[in-house]
Motif scaffolding. Sequence first.
Motif: not given
Length: 212
Positions: A13-14, A23-24, A57-61
């Motif tokens: 995803x990232x 990812x970092x 945590x940053x995927x649903x944003x």
Amino acid sequence: MNIKKIRKFMIKKLSNDKTGHDIKHIERVENNATKIIKDYDLSQSDTEIIIASILLHDIIDYKITDDIQKSTDEVIEILHKSDASNSQIDEILYIINNMSYSKNIEFKKELSLLGQIVQDADRLDAIGAIGIARTFYYGGCKSHTMYDLDNKSNKDLTEEEYKKTSNAISHFHDKLLKLKDLMNTDAAKKEAELRHKFMLEFLDAFKREITK
Ligand code: ADP
Ligand code: NI
């Protein structure tokens, strides 16, 4: 919980992210959390909830996706496939849906200790040297201006106003300089002091260099 599977999903995803939520960023947040949890005696399930929340945590944003419902469904699906229990899934979703700065502007959300640890670990990556780098990187990616000498706005913004700001230096005043006093855990408070000081030094130098 099959953390390896969740990590694979996160990497997919990232991997193309260019907003500083890549990812970092996730790896640094995990690193911050590892330091914070040394002060607590957590069970394996608690630790897995923290790691899974960080990975997701940053995927649903709104900054990452145009379709919040689709991302939420995908996150629930990968958690089921990774053998998370229903109560673990509920806790992870609650954490990732309520930990962000913008969601806490108008009404402060109550987080469990696990949520507070994830929030601190993420917020540490928003301040200090890495926070400065991410802010200009994000601004460039979104075609924001770097600074605006006429913009003296320092008032408290609503959630909508906050999301609309489009100059990197104002982001320091809107959010970054406030984070130090919003940390939950002792380890994060201590690290935040150092990173805060560095941002103030940076802003001083920046102001001096751009002033005619
Ligand atoms: P949170 O989810 O806690 O609100 P964000 O994911 O919005 O945190 O922000 C993470 C980082 O992305 C910020 O600390 C900053 O570096 C950058 N960023 C987000 N919004 C902006 C903005 N409007 N201007 C500049 N940088 C931003
Ligand atoms: Ni984050």
